[in-house]
Design a protein around this motif. Structure first.
Motif, PDB file in Angstrom:
ATOM      1  N   ASP A  94     -28.631 -33.430 -38.607  1.00  0.00           N
ATOM      2  CA  ASP A  94     -28.874 -35.002 -38.559  1.00  0.00           C
ATOM      3  C   ASP A  94     -28.165 -35.815 -39.463  1.00  0.00           C
ATOM      4  O   ASP A  94     -28.728 -35.708 -40.822  1.00  0.00           O
ATOM      5  CB  ASP A  94     -30.268 -35.224 -38.367  1.00  0.00           C
ATOM      6  N   GLU A  95     -26.959 -36.347 -39.445  1.00  0.00           N
ATOM      7  CA  GLU A  95     -26.362 -37.047 -40.658  1.00  0.00           C
ATOM      8  C   GLU A  95     -27.060 -38.204 -40.927  1.00  0.00           C
ATOM      9  O   GLU A  95     -26.619 -39.176 -41.978  1.00  0.00           O
ATOM     10  CB  GLU A  95     -24.981 -37.684 -39.689  1.00  0.00           C
ATOM     11  N   THR A  96     -27.854 -38.603 -40.252  1.00  0.00           N
ATOM     12  CA  THR A  96     -28.688 -39.672 -40.653  1.00  0.00           C
ATOM     13  C   THR A  96     -29.973 -39.672 -41.317  1.00  0.00           C
ATOM     14  O   THR A  96     -30.839 -40.441 -41.692  1.00  0.00           O
ATOM     15  CB  THR A  96     -29.203 -40.661 -39.222  1.00  0.00           C
ATOM     16  N   LYS A  97     -30.120 -38.484 -41.697  1.00  0.00           N
ATOM     17  CA  LYS A  97     -31.368 -37.994 -42.260  1.00  0.00           C
ATOM     18  C   LYS A  97     -31.708 -38.588 -43.626  1.00  0.00           C
ATOM     19  O   LYS A  97     -32.813 -38.989 -43.940  1.00  0.00           O
ATOM     20  CB  LYS A  97     -31.366 -36.224 -42.905  1.00  0.00           C
ATOM     21  N   ASN A  98     -30.907 -39.127 -44.584  1.00  0.00           N
ATOM     22  CA  ASN A  98     -31.064 -39.651 -45.664  1.00  0.00           C
ATOM     23  C   ASN A  98     -30.297 -41.310 -45.788  1.00  0.00           C
ATOM     24  O   ASN A  98     -30.180 -41.710 -46.754  1.00  0.00           O
ATOM     25  CB  ASN A  98     -30.017 -39.031 -46.774  1.00  0.00           C
ATOM     26  N   TRP A  99     -30.397 -41.541 -44.680  1.00  0.00           N
ATOM     27  CA  TRP A  99     -29.926 -42.919 -44.323  1.00  0.00           C
ATOM     28  C   TRP A  99     -31.206 -43.757 -44.786  1.00  0.00           C
ATOM     29  O   TRP A  99     -32.276 -43.564 -44.600  1.00  0.00           O
ATOM     30  CB  TRP A  99     -29.582 -43.396 -43.283  1.00  0.00           C
ATOM     31  N   SER A 100     -30.890 -44.963 -45.435  1.00  0.00           N
ATOM     32  CA  SER A 100     -31.905 -46.125 -45.694  1.00  0.00           C
ATOM     33  C   SER A 100     -32.202 -46.794 -44.689  1.00  0.00           C
ATOM     34  O   SER A 100     -31.560 -46.824 -43.575  1.00  0.00           O
ATOM     35  CB  SER A 100     -31.281 -46.842 -46.638  1.00  0.00           C
ATOM     36  N   LYS A 145     -35.497 -43.654 -34.339  1.00  0.00           N
ATOM     37  CA  LYS A 145     -35.311 -43.086 -35.764  1.00  0.00           C
ATOM     38  C   LYS A 145     -35.748 -44.007 -37.052  1.00  0.00           C
ATOM     39  O   LYS A 145     -36.746 -43.660 -37.921  1.00  0.00           O
ATOM     40  CB  LYS A 145     -33.979 -42.421 -36.108  1.00  0.00           C
ATOM     41  N   ARG A 161     -39.439 -43.146 -38.977  1.00  0.00           N
ATOM     42  CA  ARG A 161     -39.277 -42.720 -40.281  1.00  0.00           C
ATOM     43  C   ARG A 161     -39.937 -43.909 -41.522  1.00  0.00           C
ATOM     44  O   ARG A 161     -40.435 -43.849 -42.352  1.00  0.00           O
ATOM     45  CB  ARG A 161     -37.826 -42.609 -40.665  1.00  0.00           C
ATOM     46  N   TYR A 162     -39.543 -45.267 -40.885  1.00  0.00           N
ATOM     47  CA  TYR A 162     -40.132 -46.349 -41.756  1.00  0.00           C
ATOM     48  C   TYR A 162     -41.127 -47.205 -40.798  1.00  0.00           C
ATOM     49  O   TYR A 162     -40.881 -48.285 -40.800  1.00  0.00           O
ATOM     50  CB  TYR A 162     -39.169 -47.076 -42.145  1.00  0.00           C
ATOM     51  N   ARG A 194     -29.299 -49.282 -43.581  1.00  0.00           N
ATOM     52  CA  ARG A 194     -28.241 -48.706 -43.034  1.00  0.00           C
ATOM     53  C   ARG A 194     -28.628 -48.209 -41.499  1.00  0.00           C
ATOM     54  O   ARG A 194     -27.864 -48.300 -40.648  1.00  0.00           O
ATOM     55  CB  ARG A 194     -27.940 -47.401 -43.796  1.00  0.00           C
TER      56      ARG A 194
END
Length: 260
Positions: free
Chosen positions: A23-29, A55, A59-60, A32
């Motif tokens: 998942d390319e978005t794994k570390n996205w803030s 997502k 995640r948040y 972002r």
């Protein structure tokens, strides 16, 4: 040695598959994720936007973007044409955040979702049997817009909601008239009277009232109820003295078996 080669190949394929699923978005803030989701929405890529927004929310869940993401998810499903998912997202938001500053928008969106329902009464002319059409979506849209106008009269969405309410009222009244006409043409005169009465009673002062009264008058005539027929005609003449129905401009055809 022959047995080792397939095993190595299988391991390589598994590794490649795992690599593809990173998942390319794994570390996205969260900012972002939200920004990228908005870009996808603007590009009409609703499926991708929904994926990013979900997502973000998962995640948040307690971040500043979570509630906004929930609203955007509902909107994205609406624009995607997925009515059940859009309604579910709206209802979830209203239940979780009844006092949210933008909850008025969610009531408005719920009205829009039902208002634009492809199976609503406003495409009834494409159907042969009018009695098979149930204007449930129109009524639910009406309820949402009415709730918005009553609860949030100063909302920026209230003027448009009021305009849509007027359109819905006229549409639902006309629907009843079409069904009444359907019954009359098939000789179900009592059913025609009941439907026409519903249009007059439930949606007074709409353009459909004139035709509803005329159908009632003709149905009473067919039922050999002259007193009720004359009473209805008096009401029709009193409220519509220039009615086209008294000038031969429009008529209701008799059922085929009464023509001969």
């Amino acid at each position: 040695m022959r047995k080792i080669i397939p095993l190595v190949l299988a391991l390589l394929l598994t590794a490649c598959s795992s690599f593809d699923q990173v998942d390319e978005t794994k570390n996205w803030s969260p900012s972002r994720l939200y920004s990228e989701a908005r870009d996808e929405l603007n590009a009409l890529n609703y499926e991708r936007a929904i994926d990013l927004l979900e997502k973000l929310e998962s995640r948040y869940p307690f971040g500043t973007y979570a509630q906004q993401a929930q609203m955007e998810i509902a909107y994205a499903y609406y624009r995607q044409g997925d009515q059940p998912q859009a309604l579910a997202a709206v209802e979830r938001f209203i239940k979780l955040h009844p006092d949210h500053p933008n909850v008025d928008y969610m009531y408005y969106l719920r009205g829009l979702i039902n208002f634009n329902d492809r199976t609503s009464i406003f495409d009834f002319l494409s159907r042969q049997d009018m009695t098979e059409r149930d204007p449930k979506a129109a009524r639910e849209a009406f309820d949402s817009f009415k709730l918005l106008v009553d609860r949030f009269p100063n909302s920026k969405y209230a003027p448009d909601a009021e305009a849509r309410l007027a359109y819905l009222v006229n549409g639902m009244a006309q629907y009843n008239v079409h069904v009444a006409d359907y019954y009359y043409r098939r000789g179900a005169y009592l059913a025609a009277v009941n439907r026409a009465q519903a249009a007059v009673r439930d949606y007074p002062n709409t353009p459909a009232t004139e035709e509803a009264l005329f159908i009632m008058m003709k149905s009473y005539d067919a039922l050999n109820l002259p007193q009720l027929r004359d009473d209805t005609e008096r009401v029709l003449r009193l409220n519509f003295p220039d009615s086209i129905y008294f000038k031969g401009g429009k008529t209701i055809e008799k059922p085929w078996w009464q023509i001969w």
